[in-house]
Design a protein around this motif. Sequence first.
Motif, PDB file in Angstrom:
ATOM      1  N   PHE A  88      31.077  44.374  10.901  1.00  0.00           N
ATOM      2  CA  PHE A  88      29.673  44.470  10.503  1.00  0.00           C
ATOM      3  C   PHE A  88      28.827  45.123  11.594  1.00  0.00           C
ATOM      4  N   LEU A  95      26.597  48.523  11.068  1.00  0.00           N
ATOM      5  CA  LEU A  95      25.168  48.553  11.373  1.00  0.00           C
ATOM      6  C   LEU A  95      24.836  49.690  12.334  1.00  0.00           C
ATOM      7  N   TYR A 121      22.260  52.810  11.738  1.00  0.00           N
ATOM      8  CA  TYR A 121      21.203  53.193  12.680  1.00  0.00           C
ATOM      9  C   TYR A 121      21.298  54.673  13.042  1.00  0.00           C
ATOM     10  N   VAL A 144      29.677  53.206   6.336  1.00  0.00           N
ATOM     11  CA  VAL A 144      28.811  52.148   5.811  1.00  0.00           C
ATOM     12  C   VAL A 144      29.209  51.790   4.375  1.00  0.00           C
ATOM     13  N   SER A 189      20.808  43.747  18.021  1.00  0.00           N
ATOM     14  CA  SER A 189      20.962  43.352  16.615  1.00  0.00           C
ATOM     15  C   SER A 189      22.358  43.662  16.095  1.00  0.00           C
ATOM     16  N   SER A 190      22.929  44.764  16.543  1.00  0.00           N
ATOM     17  CA  SER A 190      24.295  45.086  16.109  1.00  0.00           C
ATOM     18  C   SER A 190      25.326  44.290  16.902  1.00  0.00           C
ATOM     19  N   MET A 245      26.126  40.642  15.852  1.00  0.00           N
ATOM     20  CA  MET A 245      26.935  40.366  14.674  1.00  0.00           C
ATOM     21  C   MET A 245      28.251  39.693  15.042  1.00  0.00           C
TER      22      MET A 245
END
Length: 678
Positions: free
Chosen positions: A143, A147, A151, A426, A563-564, A567
């Motif tokens: 994930f 991500l 981005y 993705v 944020s990535s 995960m």
Amino acid sequence: MNRSKCSVGLMSSMVAPAKEPNTMGLKAVELVLVKEQNGVQLTNSTLINPPQTPVEAQERETWSKKVDFLLSVVGFAVDLANVWRFPYLCYKNGGGAFLVPYLLFMVIAGMPLFYMELALGQFNREGAAGVWKICPILKGVGFAVILVSLYVGFFYNVIIAWALHYFFSSFTTELPWVHCNNTWNSPSCSDTRPSNSSGLNDSFRTTPAAEYFERGVLHLHESRGIDDLGPPRWQLTFCLVLVIILLYFSLWKGVKTSGKVVWITATMPYVVLFALLLRGITLPGAIDGIRAYLSVDFHRLCEASVWIDAAIQICFSLGIGFGVLIAFSSYNKFTNNCYRDAVITTSVNALTSFSSGFVVFSFLGHLAQKHSVPIGEVAKDGPGLIFIIYPEALATLPLSSAWAVVFFVMLLTLGIDSAMGGMESVITGLIDEFQLLHRHRELFTLFIVLATFLLSLFCVTNGGIYVFTLLDHFAAGTSILFGVLIEAIGVAWFYGVRQFSDDIKQMTGTRPSLYWRLCWKFVSPCFLLFVVVVSIVTFRPPHYGAYVFPEWANVLGWAIAVSSMSMVPIYAAYKFCSLPGSLREKLAYAITPEKERELVESGEVRQFTSEPRATSSLAGLPNLHPATCVLCPIRRNAEHRPGGRVLCVQSAGVHYTTVVCQDTTKPPNTLLFRVKPL
């Protein structure tokens, strides 16, 4: 170790022969020992895990042709960075001497990691998240890379939109970045390139090419900074819409459509590069530029920065860690030779990077001579090279408009297939994880490209270059290196190099050599750890020219990066808490491949076992009778009492390659085979 064969006396008709050569799961047969008399064992058999039906096995589409896959991988790996990044790094870090660390890191880290991702996707036949059924607790890595790819799509598509804008602008008798008599030019614009050695007044002058990019295309002068973005520019928005439409119709049907598009997008750059090389080497000053590119200064190898640049360039130039290689290879046939693919594509990538330097520096040498300035004053990297310096050099040629059209066609094709790869990562990663999306691929692809378009609009505003710079600096820097590091550790240490090598042998028929296994186990993880630490220690806040980003922008950038990366621990915590059993059982389920869950239930977890497993080759026993198995207990005095149960792989139509015997503290004994289809 005692080894006795069990003859099948009474066999259930439920045991069906294997018909699908691409089936990856173990075919388990439960043999119940009825009685043993005069050395003859009579058994009854029951098929525990029926083989996958042909319909189920064929659900996943494959590439129409092998060359479609190769072109897709080459097209993704060979991108704009091969043109705007590698030649400049080579020039800055000792010319030809830079090839020493670059090729070294390519062989010991880049190529093994590339090979690992291709094999991982091809064996498991799923996207970046689904492949982590080999170690469920690390699915967060999948994930994370999905991500990151999302981005990157937010700003990478904007580069293609810029190239499309330049492409349309090149259809004129005089290129718009040649003179300073345009509406967007400032009083500081000068048709004569200013030199760093000139007086104070000249040092503040700008070139027509620089002003066309920053004022004519970006309208940067209408923004005070990242906190003053302004509205999207309609010209760039229109170009971005065209890019999104092209991406959608290239991806909406999966590899059946994208595999055809890459025949153009992956081959066109080489045709254009060759044409530009032939033109470039005939220009005055070209030899000086090439000499500057290749000048060897081995003393630079004593500087740590040279090795750091080479290590980071390897990681990004091959496209490792974006989930694209895993997604592409998951559509291969199961028996495809992924080792050969890895060697071919990494070699093509390195040769393309090196040869593009001749094209770039032949034109830079000509431009430097034209304006009587040192080569160092025109040598840049990043967007400034392909949207300011190179267009300026093209403008000095006869038939400059035609050469500009050719050049920007190359940029478009370089960018499109790389953007397609990121989007496919993705889409494949999520539709493999959520079957509902799989049934509506066209709609989900539309949703992804529209979401990408809406967020990309921030990058085509007056201050969009600041958003672009922020995303470029944080979205795929340390975060992607961290993802690759955890990926390498997960495959080599949690899943196990031995098991991974068995998987590759099952696909290709050949077990990876000791060199590859050592690289996966030790060299690549250490290399990645080094690069991650260096990227953090040497971190510098982003800037664009003289503009320094405010503190809140840097905080936002780090939030994007974290944020990535988050995960990985977030999903690990979720997985651990959702699993049943005691602490030890939770850990066992979390690190055991999903296909080996039965081992956890029987108390046999190979990651917890320090006693070596017995293995033996049955390569000389092809076409064994269904349900015939070899009993090879770990302990010499082990007895197979009536009522004992044995799990073995169905053998009809397959060829045994490795037998893994695992002892248990009490009957039944468990026997698992690794098989290679005939």
